[in-house]
Design an enzyme around this catalytic site. Structure first.
Site, mmCIF file in Angstrom:
data_model
loop_
_atom_site.group_PDB
_atom_site.id
_atom_site.type_symbol
_atom_site.label_atom_id
_atom_site.label_comp_id
_atom_site.label_asym_id
_atom_site.label_seq_id
_atom_site.Cartn_x
_atom_site.Cartn_y
_atom_site.Cartn_z
ATOM 1 N N GLY A 111 6.527 -12.208 -13.304
ATOM 2 C CA GLY A 111 5.423 -11.273 -13.077
ATOM 3 C C GLY A 111 5.894 -9.844 -12.932
ATOM 4 O O GLY A 111 5.493 -9.137 -12.004
ATOM 5 N N ALA A 112 6.735 -9.387 -13.864
ATOM 6 C CA ALA A 112 7.403 -8.097 -13.693
ATOM 7 C C ALA A 112 6.804 -6.968 -14.514
ATOM 8 O O ALA A 112 7.404 -5.911 -14.629
ATOM 9 C CB ALA A 112 8.890 -8.247 -14.043
ATOM 10 N N ASN A 113 5.610 -7.161 -15.064
ATOM 11 C CA ASN A 113 5.046 -6.108 -15.907
ATOM 12 C C ASN A 113 4.190 -5.107 -15.140
ATOM 13 O O ASN A 113 3.794 -4.076 -15.676
ATOM 14 C CB ASN A 113 4.207 -6.709 -17.044
ATOM 15 C CG ASN A 113 2.991 -7.457 -16.523
ATOM 16 O OD1 ASN A 113 3.129 -8.520 -15.932
ATOM 17 N ND2 ASN A 113 1.802 -6.916 -16.730
ATOM 18 N N THR A 114 3.940 -5.373 -13.851
ATOM 19 C CA THR A 114 3.109 -4.464 -13.064
ATOM 20 C C THR A 114 3.399 -4.671 -11.577
ATOM 21 O O THR A 114 4.063 -5.622 -11.176
ATOM 22 C CB THR A 114 1.609 -4.706 -13.341
ATOM 23 O OG1 THR A 114 0.827 -3.699 -12.680
ATOM 24 C CG2 THR A 114 1.168 -6.070 -12.851
ATOM 25 N N GLY A 115 2.907 -3.764 -10.754
ATOM 26 C CA GLY A 115 2.980 -3.915 -9.310
ATOM 27 C C GLY A 115 4.376 -4.048 -8.739
ATOM 28 O O GLY A 115 5.326 -3.388 -9.177
ATOM 29 N N GLY B 60 6.522 -6.493 -8.921
ATOM 30 C CA GLY B 60 7.510 -7.026 -9.856
ATOM 31 C C GLY B 60 8.097 -5.953 -10.748
ATOM 32 O O GLY B 60 9.314 -5.906 -10.975
ATOM 33 N N TYR C 211 -5.616 -19.897 -1.333
ATOM 34 C CA TYR C 211 -4.528 -18.910 -1.355
ATOM 35 C C TYR C 211 -3.569 -19.138 -0.188
ATOM 36 O O TYR C 211 -2.350 -19.154 -0.373
ATOM 37 C CB TYR C 211 -5.104 -17.495 -1.287
ATOM 38 C CG TYR C 211 -4.048 -16.412 -1.249
ATOM 39 C CD1 TYR C 211 -3.277 -16.122 -2.378
ATOM 40 C CD2 TYR C 211 -3.813 -15.679 -0.087
ATOM 41 C CE1 TYR C 211 -2.313 -15.134 -2.353
ATOM 42 C CE2 TYR C 211 -2.845 -14.694 -0.049
ATOM 43 C CZ TYR C 211 -2.092 -14.423 -1.180
ATOM 44 O OH TYR C 211 -1.124 -13.442 -1.137
#
Length: 361
Positions: free
Chosen positions: A45-49, A51, A200
């Protein structure tokens, strides 16, 4: 001129206190100056935020960065941006959909085939309080992505991690785990009314339980694993919560909320701390609230529940029972963790459509 001194002083003092308060609440920046030249980092999950910022920070320190993301267009763009800003050419985008066991298996096989080592694995991706969606394999989306996806990926990479030791595994969790409860009779919300908040919290409790059980199984291998709550961070993760959608919350609560909320850059500091800090070398099985080690919730310390979750998760994703607790037979030096069989859950009819509607980061 003197009439402005008092209001300016009051404003300056208030502003200074606000900055100090935010710095204290958010935890500040990782103080370690360690570099990681020659080391390979895998981040989900490294494309935003968080990450993306974690990938950028570790690229600045000289690492070879593998960014595992579902949306390849965004991932390629993020990798290109990080390469440009850090002048590190070794930042790569790689397809990984944590809502698909097939995709996870393909990603792991690519890593094992193409990478000589994996020094740091950061299980960062997650979804929060989404509707009652199902993964491609029929799991509740939050339990499937936040826990099962990372459980499966980590197990598939265990041999590579052990070969690369000393190395570190970092599992991002949440303070929400303190109200989580493992319902082993209905982990995937098939027989009870769906509660997105509890789903969650259950997945975040699973992150901590998984961390503790994995740490026990990896004792003596040189592979450490820790869980971290990064704090409250301004990312797209909370887009399903409905926060600040009312006029009251937007106009009245936002100023106070902004004092407590981190930027993604600050949100990445706890992951960075666990990835590179010299002071936690050899530390394993712990829970960190930002960059401070703390005791997790009592239910996260239950060894029997942790073991049961491991066994159930293994069955759900199709892993054979791990061999580490068994004596190795002569001529066998491979973990059983990477061997798979057919998952016990069948694909839900609407699974593919649900997964495609979700942007995982």
């Amino acid at each position: 001129m003197s009439k402005y001194i008092l209001p300016v002083s009051v404003f300056g003092t208030a502003f200074g206190c606000a900055v100090l308060l935010k710095n204290h609440v958010t935890g500040g920046k990782c103080k370690s100056k360690a570099t990681i030249h020659g080391k390979t980092v895998v981040i989900t999950g490294a494309n935003t935020g968080i990450g993306k910022e974690t990938a950028r920070e570790l690229a600045k320190r000289g690492g070879r960065i593998i960014m595992g993301c579902r949306d390849m267009e965004k991932c390629e763009a993020a990798a290109k941006e990080i390469r440009g800003k850090t002048l590190n050419p070794h930042v790569y985008a790689c397809k990984l959909d944590l809502a698909s066991l097939k995709s996870i298996r393909q990603f792991a096989e690519r890593i094992k085939k193409e990478e000589n080592r994996v020094d740091i694995l950061i299980n960062n991706a997650g979804v929060m309080r989404c509707p009652a969606w199902k993964t491609e394999d029929g799991f509740d989306m939050q339990f499937g992505v936040n826990h099962l996806g990372h459980f499966f990926l980590t197990n598939l990479l265990l041999d590579k991690l052990k070969e690369s030791a000393p190395c570190r595994v970092i599992n991002l969790t949440s303070l929400a785990h303190i109200v989580g409860k493992m319902d082993f009779e209905d982990l995937n919300w098939e027989n009870k009314k769906f509660d997105t908040k509890q789903a969650y919290c259950q997945s975040k409790l699973a992150n901590v339980l998984f961390t503790r059980e994995l740490a026990k199984r990896l004792q003596g291998t040189g592979v450490t694993v820790n869980a971290v709550h990064p704090g409250i961070v301004a990312t797209d993760l909370g887009r399903h919560t409905g926060l600040h959608q009312s006029q009251f919350s937007s106009s009245v609560l936002s100023p106070f909320f902004s004092l407590l909320v981190k930027t993604p850059e600050l949100g990445a500091q706890p992951s960075l701390f666990l990835a590179v800090s010299e002071e936690i070398e050899g530390v394993t099985g712990r829970y960190y609230d930002v960059m401070t080690e703390k005791e997790p919730a009592p239910q996260a310390l239950d060894d029997e529940v942790a073991l049961r979750l491991w066994e159930v998760s293994s069955r759900l994703v199709g892993l054979k029972e791990d061999c580490q607790s068994q004596p190795e037979s002569e001529g066998s030096n491979q973990s059983c963790a990477a061997e798979t069989h057919k998952p016990s859950l069948q694909t839900a009819p609407a699974a593919a459509a649900s997964a495609s509607a979700l942007e995982i980061h």
